[in-house]
Design an enzyme around this catalytic site. Structure first.
Site, PDB file in Angstrom:
ATOM      1  N   SER A 249       0.831  -1.201   0.000  1.00 18.71           N
ATOM      2  CA  SER A 249       0.000   0.000   0.000  1.00 18.71           C
ATOM      3  C   SER A 249       0.862   1.247   0.000  1.00 18.71           C
ATOM      4  O   SER A 249       1.786   1.379   0.811  1.00 18.71           O
ATOM      5  CB  SER A 249      -0.923   0.001   1.220  1.00 18.71           C
ATOM      6  OG  SER A 249      -1.672   1.187   1.270  1.00 18.71           O
ATOM      7  N   ASP A 250       0.551   2.142  -0.903  1.00 21.77           N
ATOM      8  CA  ASP A 250       1.194   3.452  -0.887  1.00 21.77           C
ATOM      9  C   ASP A 250       0.780   4.185   0.386  1.00 21.77           C
ATOM     10  O   ASP A 250      -0.357   4.054   0.848  1.00 21.77           O
ATOM     11  CB  ASP A 250       0.755   4.245  -2.118  1.00 21.77           C
ATOM     12  CG  ASP A 250       1.369   5.626  -2.165  1.00 21.77           C
ATOM     13  OD1 ASP A 250       2.596   5.721  -2.099  1.00 21.77           O
ATOM     14  OD2 ASP A 250       0.607   6.601  -2.237  1.00 21.77           O
ATOM     15  N   LYS A 251       1.693   4.950   0.965  1.00 22.76           N
ATOM     16  CA  LYS A 251       1.384   5.639   2.223  1.00 22.76           C
ATOM     17  C   LYS A 251       0.620   6.933   1.993  1.00 22.76           C
ATOM     18  O   LYS A 251      -0.516   7.099   2.463  1.00 22.76           O
ATOM     19  CB  LYS A 251       2.673   5.951   3.000  1.00 22.76           C
ATOM     20  CG  LYS A 251       2.419   6.734   4.311  1.00 22.76           C
ATOM     21  CD  LYS A 251       3.706   7.113   4.989  1.00 22.76           C
ATOM     22  CE  LYS A 251       4.424   8.237   4.281  1.00 22.76           C
ATOM     23  NZ  LYS A 251       3.692   9.532   4.396  1.00 22.76           N
TER      24      LYS A 251
END
Length: 958
Positions: free
Chosen positions: A374-376
Site C-alpha cells: 500500500s502506498d502511504k
C-alpha cells in the site's frame, strides 16, 4: 553540467543577471532536502560526449540551454528542436480492437472447438457446425465486451500534463500548447500551474526581476513525499507536479518520454504479462484437451483398423465425424463463458459497494492475494498536515499554542504548514469557530504589524494587541531551532525537538514576548504529521486476519515511514532505497529481504516496480494500492492494481480496480466478495472437469467394446443445456474462506478424476442393468437407424448422463458437506429444472424414444442419491489431502521438489525455535523456584524440583 546563458556571454546590459550561471547548474540531488534523492532523478538516455558534456538525443546539453531568459527561443529554433525531440507528449500505444477480439479464438479449448467445426463442415453436418460455431462466438463476444477497457494507461498519463503553458518566444510571453514545448524553452510557473515539462528554475520572477523567493511544489503524486518541497534557483522541477506557492521562470530541460513521468509511462508500456487467472484456465484447458485427444485418437485408430475393409464405415470422415462430436460434447465449451459471467456478476455487485472492476480476471485474482503493498501518502494517510501531540512550556495549554500560532500566520497563504495551523486553530480554539466565513480578524485581538516568513530568519512574526486588557506583545512562529535560540535556549525543548525529529514529525516552534517587554518566552513546539486515515488501522487488522500481509511503500523518509507504521500497527522493519539497490545481494536474497520487510521508504517508481516483481518471483500474488503517477508502474505490474479514491488518471488507468470511496475499508469488502466469486468458479471447474472425465471414460469403453454411442443431437443437447444452466452459479450462495484462496490445480484434477471414475462405474451399472434386466440392447451404431431396433437404452443413458453429473454441482459448491451452506433458490430451481426437462423428454419421447415413467423416475432418483454419496466421499478426500502433505509429495520433481525441501526446512526451523522457546522459560522458572525454596527453607528443596533442574556440578552454580 549545463551552463547558463550569461556564463558564456558577458554582456554589460545583462549585468543584473550575473550569478545566474553558477546557480543554474543543478545542485546534487543529495545535497538538498527539497530535491529527490539521486536515485530519483531521471537519467533518460544521456551519455557523455568527448568534452564531458551531457548529450540529449545526440545534441549537447550545453547547446540546448543557451537560451536568453528574457527573450526565449525563436520560432525557427523551436521548430527545429520540435523535429529533433518530437512533441512534448508520451508515445501512445493503442490496442488493435480487431486483434483483441480475435485473441479470444486462441487457446487449447478454442483450437479444439475450431477443429471440430471444420470437420463438421467437411462432413456437411450443418446442425452441429452452426451449433459449435455459435458457442465459439458466444465465448468470444462475452469475453470481449466484459473485458473492454475505457482508455489506455499511457493516454491517461498524457492527460496529466498541463494543456496550456506560458512560454517566452521571440521576446514575447505567449500561451502555447504544451505539446509544442522543446528543451531550451523559457516557461513561467505560477501558483496553481501544473508543470508542463521537466525544467530548471532560473531565479527570475514572471516580470523578469531577480528573486530570492522559493517555489513551493507539490510532487506527492510523483515521488510520494507527503510534504510540499521548496525549490530554489537552479533546482529541478518535474512534469505533472503542481506549484503551490511562488512564481519563477524555468528553462525546459526534458520533454515527452525523457521526463520523469515519461519513465513511468515507459514502465507501464513495457509491463505485459499473462494474468494468474488465465494461467490457471490454460492449465485446466490443457489437461482436458490432452485427455480428450488421447482417448479420441485411440478410438479413431481402433475403429479405422476394425473397419478398414468396410467401404462405408472405414472411410476416415465417417469415423472422424462422430468422434469429433463426442469430443466437443466432452470439452467444456462453456468454461470461459461461465467464468466470465460469474466474474461479471461479481463485478457488478462490487460496483454497488463503490469498487469498480476494470479487468475482469482481477475479481478472481483478488481472492488469492497474500501480500498487499500500500502506498502511504494519500492511501494509508490523509495527505494533509495535522497537529500531533505538542510539547508545551509551563503555563501554556494546547489552545494557547494554536492561538499564538494562528496570530503569527499569514492569512491566505497556500503553504501547507500555514494551512494546517489555520485549520487546527479554527477547529479547536473557541473564539475562532463562529467567525464569518473568510474573515481574517481574530475576536479580541488586533494585529498591527506582520512580518512574513523569510528564508534567512526562518520565522514569521506579528505584533498583537489584546483588546480586552490593552496589552501589546509579539508572537513568533518558525523553525524550532530558531525559536529556541530566540528565547535564550531550553534543554527540555531541545530534547522534545530531537524526539520529534527521530519520530519523523515536523516541528514548529511558537514563542511570544512578555507584555510590555522585549523578552521572549517559549510557548511550545507543535508537532505535525500526515496522519493515518481513521479506518486504515482497522482495515490493516482485518486484512491480517484474512491472511493478507500489508506492506507500506512510500517515497517519504525512513523515520517518517517508521512513525506512520507504528501508528498503523505494522512492524518497524522499514527498508530504504539503499537496501533495494544493494548489489551484493542475489535476487533470491533480495526477494527474501523484501518478503520479511514490513515496509519500504524513499522509493522511486522503479523501486516499487522491483518490489512487486521480487515478491511475485516468490510465487506470491501481490496487490498494490496507490493514487499517484509514481504508483502507476507498480499498479500495472501487480497481480491486482488498486487505485484509491481521489487518484490521478494515470493511477486509475493502470489499475485493475478503482475505489470510489475514500479509505481502504472498501478493499476488504472487495476481497470478501472476490473470495465468494472464487468459490463459485472453483465449484464449476470441479463439476465440469468431473463431467468431462466421466463422459469420455464411459463412451471410450462402450464405443470400443460395443460400438455404441448416443446420437449427436443428444450429445450436443447435454453439452448446451447443462452448460447454460450452470451460468446461474454466478448468483449462488458461497462459503467465504478465512485465508487467501488458491486454485491447487493438482488437487482439483485428482479429485475430478476420482469422482469421474466413480460416476463412470455408476453409468456402467445403469448400462448393464437395463440391458440385462430390461432387455434394452446396445445396438451398434450401424444398426441404430433400423426401424426394428429398440433404442430405449439411448433414452435411459441420456437421462442418466445428463442428470447424475449435473446434480454433482450441489456437492462441488463446498469443500465440506453440501448442507453446510444451502444453495440459493435460483440456483436450485434452474439446476433441477433442466433435469426435469430431460426427464419429461424421456417420458414423453421428445427427440428420443419414450420409456416407462417408473424407470425414468428411478434413474432420476438414483442420480440424486448418488450426489449425496459422492459428497461424503469428496469430504473425506479433502480431509486426506492436507495442505502440502500430498500435493507436493505425490510428484516431487523439478520445482516441486525444491518447494517441498524448502517447506520441510522451514518446518524444521520452526520446530527447533519452538522447542528452544519452551525449554528456556521452563528452566528459568524451575531454577527460580529452587532459589526461592532455598531462601525460605534453607536446604529443604522438594525432590521433584531436584529432578527438574540441571545443576552445574563443577561450578556449583545453577
Amino acid at each position: 553540467m549545463a551552463r547558463g546563458y550569461l556564463e558564456l556571454h558577458d554582456d554589460p546590459k545583462e549585468e543584473e543577471f550575473k550569478g545566474f550561471s553558477t546557480s543554474t547548474t543543478p545542485t546534487s540531488p543529495s545535497s538538498s532536502s527539497s530535491s529527490p534523492p539521486r536515485s530519483r532523478v531521471p537519467s533518460g538516455n544521456s551519455n557523455r560526449g568527448n568534452n564531458g558534456s551531457k548529450e540529449h538525443a545526440g545534441v549537447e546539453m550545453d547547446d540546448l540551454l543557451l537560451t536568453h531568459p528574457q527573450t526565449g527561443l525563436t520560432h525557427e529554433q523551436a521548430a527545429q528542436r520540435l523535429k529533433t525531440f518530437g512533441p512534448n507528449q508520451l508515445v501512445e500505444v493503442k490496442v488493435n480492437q480487431l486483434l483483441k477480439f480475435l485473441s479470444y479464438f486462441v487457446g487449447p479449448i478454442a483450437f479444439l472447438i475450431e477443429a471440430a467445426c471444420i470437420v463438421s463442415a467437411i462432413v456437411k453436418d450443418w446442425f452441429n457446425f452452426f451449433t459449435i460455431l455459435g458457442l465459439l462466438f458466444l465465448n468470444a463476444v462475452i469475453g470481449y465486451f466484459e473485458e473492454a477497457r475505457a482508455e489506455s494507461a499511457v493516454e491517461a498519463l498524457r492527460q496529466t500534463l498541463a494543456l496550456k503553458t506560458r512560454c517566452w518566444r521571440e521576446g514575447q510571453l505567449q500561451e502555447i500548447d504544451t505539446t509544442f514545448l522543446v528543451p531550451g524553452d523559457i516557461i513561467v510557473l505560477r501558483l496553481g500551474d501544473i508543470v508542463p515539462a521537466d525544467g530548471r528554475l532560473l531565479g527570475i520572477d514572471a516580470s523578469g526581476a531577480h528573486t530570492d523567493g522559493d517555489l513551493l511544489v507539490d510532487q506527492s503524486s510523483l515521488t510520494g513525499e507527503s510534504f510540499a518541497v521548496s525549490k530554489k534557483k537552479g533546482e529541478e522541477v518535474y512534469s505533472s507536479t503542481v506549484v503551490k506557492q511562488g512564481q519563477q521562470r524555468a528553462i525546459v530541460t526534458k520533454t515527452g518520454s525523457e521526463t520523469y513521468i515519461g519513465k513511468a509511462a515507459h514502465l507501464i508500456a513495457n509491463t505485459a504479462s499473462e494474468g494468474h487467472f488465465q494461467k490457471v484456465i490454460n492449465r485446466i484447458g490443457n489437461f482436458l484437451v490432452l485427455f480428450t485427444l488421447l482417448l479420441t485418437i485411440i478410438i479413431i485408430v481402433v475403429q479405422y483398423i476394425t473397419y478398414r475393409n468396410d467401404p462405408i464405415r472405414g472411410q476416415v470422415l465417417n469415423i472422424l465425424g462422430p468422434v469429433m462430436i463426442l469430443a466437443i460434447s466432452a470439452i467444456p465449451i462453456g468454461l470461459p463463458s461461465v467464468m466470465a459471467v460469474t466474474m461479471a456478476v461479481g463485478a457488478r455487485g462490487l460496483a454497488a459497494k463503490q469498487v469498480i472492476v476494470k479487468r475482469l480476471a482481477a475479481v478472481e485474482e483478488m481472492s488469492a492475494l497474500s501480500v498487499l503493498c500500500s502506498d502511504k501518502t494519500g492511501t494509508l494517510t490523509l495527505n494533509e498536515l495535522t497537529f500531533d501531540e505538542p510539547y508545551l512550556a509551563q503555563g501554556y495549554s494546547p489552545q494557547d499554542l494554536l492561538l499564538y500560532s494562528y496570530l503569527a500566520s499569514e492569512f491566505g497563504a497556500n503553504d501547507p504548514i500555514e494551512l494546517a495551523v489555520r485549520q487546527a486553530a479554527e477547529w479547536q480554539v473557541p473564539i475562532l469557530r463562529n467567525r464569518p466565513a473568510g474573515s481574517s480578524k481574530v475576536p479580541g485581538y488586533e494585529i498591527s504589524n506582520f512580518i512574513p516568513f523569510n528564508p534567512s530568519s526562518k520565522y514569521t512574526q506579528a505584533t498583537v494587541r489584546d483588546v480586552n486588557n490593552g496589552t501589546t506583545y509579539k508572537v513568533a512562529k518558525g523553525a524550532p531551532q530558531v525559536i529556541i535560540q530566540l528565547v535564550g535556549g531550553s534543554d527540555a525543548a531541545v530534547k522534545a525537538y530531537t524526539t520529534m525529529a527521530q519520530r519523523g514529525l515536523r516541528a514548529l516552534g511558537v514563542a511570544r514576548t512578555l507584555a510590555g517587554t522585549d523578552k521572549w518566552t517559549l510557548v511550545g513546539l507543535a508537532a505535525m504529521l500526515d496522519p493515518p486515515r481513521p479506518d486504515s488501522e482497522q482495515t490493516i487488522q482485518r486484512c491480517q486476519k484474512m491472511g493478507i500481509t500489508v506492506k507500506m511503500v512510500t517515497g517519504d523518509q525512513q523515520i517518517i515511514a517508521k512513525e506512520v507504521s507504528r501508528r498503523l500497527g505494522l512492524g518497524r522493519v522499514i527498508l530504504d532505497a539503499s537496501h533495494m539497490a544493494d548489489g551484493s545481494l542475489s535476487e533470491e536474497q533480495r526477494s527474501d529481504r523484501f518478503h520479511r520487510a514490513d515496509g519500504f521508504a524513499e522509493v522511486t517508481p522503479e523501486h516499487k516496480f522491483r518490489i512487486v516483481d521480487a515478491l511475485q518471483q516468490r510465487g506470491l500474488l501481490v496487490g498494490m494500492t496507490g493514487d499517484g503517477v509514481n504508483d502507476a508502474p507498480a499498479l500495472k505490474k501487480a497481480n491486482v492494481g488498486i487505485a484509491v479514491h481521489g487518484c490521478t488518471d494515470a493511477a486509475r488507468s493502470a489499475a485493475d480496480i478503482v475505489l470510489l470511496a475514500p479509505g481502504l475499508s472498501t478493499i476488504v469488502d472487495g476481497i470478501l466478495a472476490s473470495r465468494a466469486i472464487f468459490q463459485r468458479m472453483r465449484s464449476y471447474a470441479l463439476y465440469r472437469i468431473t463431467s468431462t472425465v466421466h463422459f469420455l471414460m464411459f463412451f471410450f469403453v462402450v464405443i470400443l467394446v460395443f460400438d455404441w454411442t448416443l446420437p449427436a443431437k443428444l450429445l450436443i443437447l447435454i453439452c448446451v443445456l447443462n452448460d447454460l444452466a450452470t451460468l446461474v452459479i454466478a448468483v449462488d450462495n458461497a462459503q467465504i474462506s478465512k485465508m487467501p484462496d488458491k486454485w491447487r490445480v493438482g488437487q482439483l484434477i485428482f479429485l475430478s478424476c476420482f469422482l469421474g471414475v466413480l460416476l463412470t462405474g455408476l453409468s456402467f451399472g445403469h448400462f448393464f442393468y437395463f440391458w440385462k434386466v430390461h432387455g434394452y440392447q446396445p445396438y451398434p451404431t450401424a444398426e441404430v437407424n433400423s426401424p426394428v431396433v429398440d433404442r430405449s437404452l439411448e433414452s435411459i443413458m441420456y437421462l442418466h448422463i445428463s442428470s447424475a453429473p449435473h446434480f454433482l454441482i450441489f456437492s462441488t459448491r463446498l469443500t465440506g458437506y453440501f448442507w453446510e451452506s444451502m444453495p440459493s433458490i435460483w440456483f436450485t430451481t434452474v439446476i433441477l429444472g433442466t433435469q426435469v426437462v430431460a426427464l419429461l423428454m424421456v417420458i414423453f419421447g421428445w427427440l428420443t424414444p419414450a420409456v416407462p415413467a417408473t424407470q425414468a423416475l428411478a434413474v432420476f432418483g438414483v442420480s440424486l442419491v448418488s450426489c449425496v454419496v459422492l459428497d461424503v466421499i469428496k469430504v473425506q478426500v479433502f480431509k486426506f489431502w492436507t495442505l502440502g502433505s500430498h500435493s507436493l509429495s505425490c510428484a516431487p520433481c523439478g520445482g516441486r521438489r525444491k518447494m517441498l525441501q524448502d517447506r520441510k526446512r522451514v518446518e524444521g526451523n520452526q520446530k527447533r525455535v519452538w522447542k528452544s522457546m519452551h525449554k528456556g522459560p521452563e528452566a528459568i522458572v524451575a531454577k527460580t523456584r529452587v532459589l526461592l525454596a532455598i531462601g525460605r527453607g534453607g536446604s529443604k528443596i522438594p525432590q521433584s524440583m531436584m529432578e527438574d533442574i540441571s545443576w552445574d556440578r563443577q561450578g556449583g552454580s545453577l
